[in-house]
Scaffold this motif. Structure first.
Motif, PDB file in Angstrom:
ATOM      1  N   LEU A  72     -33.391   7.647  16.984  1.00 51.52           N
ATOM      2  CA  LEU A  72     -32.477   8.152  16.117  1.00 51.52           C
ATOM      3  C   LEU A  72     -33.056   9.745  15.292  1.00 51.52           C
ATOM      4  N   VAL A 104     -27.969   9.485   2.774  1.00 56.40           N
ATOM      5  CA  VAL A 104     -27.722   8.467   3.787  1.00 56.40           C
ATOM      6  C   VAL A 104     -29.024   7.938   3.852  1.00 56.40           C
ATOM      7  N   ILE A 135     -30.824   4.965   6.566  1.00 56.74           N
ATOM      8  CA  ILE A 135     -30.506   4.001   7.976  1.00 56.74           C
ATOM      9  C   ILE A 135     -31.773   3.146   7.915  1.00 56.74           C
ATOM     10  N   ASP A 136     -31.695   2.044   8.056  1.00 59.39           N
ATOM     11  CA  ASP A 136     -32.783   1.076   8.292  1.00 59.39           C
ATOM     12  C   ASP A 136     -32.887   0.750   9.759  1.00 59.39           C
TER      13      ASP A 136
END
Length: 64
Positions: free
Chosen positions: A5, A58, A60-61
């Motif tokens: 990611l 933003v 994101i986990d």
């Protein structure tokens, strides 16, 4: 998954990428993958200094 990611975000032009992990070698790997910052989640003051006053756009986990 998290490193992929980070690389994807970097490749698409994201400017600031903050990685948060409690394991030192994972924070180092995140930086090598392209994260601009890597902090320990128990170091709240480091995290607070890294984020702008408005916070993150933003979040994101990515966990196992």
């Amino acid at each position: 998954m998290g490193l992929l990611l980070i690389k994807t975000l970097r490749a698409t032009g994201v400017g600031t990428i903050l990685a948060v992990d409690g394991v030192p070698y994972r924070r180092e790997a995140a930086l090598q993958a392209g994260a601009t910052h890597a902090v320990d989640p128990t170091a709240a003051e480091d995290l607070a200094r890294t984020l702008p006053r408005s916070g993150a756009d933003v979040a994101i986990d990515v966990t196992n």
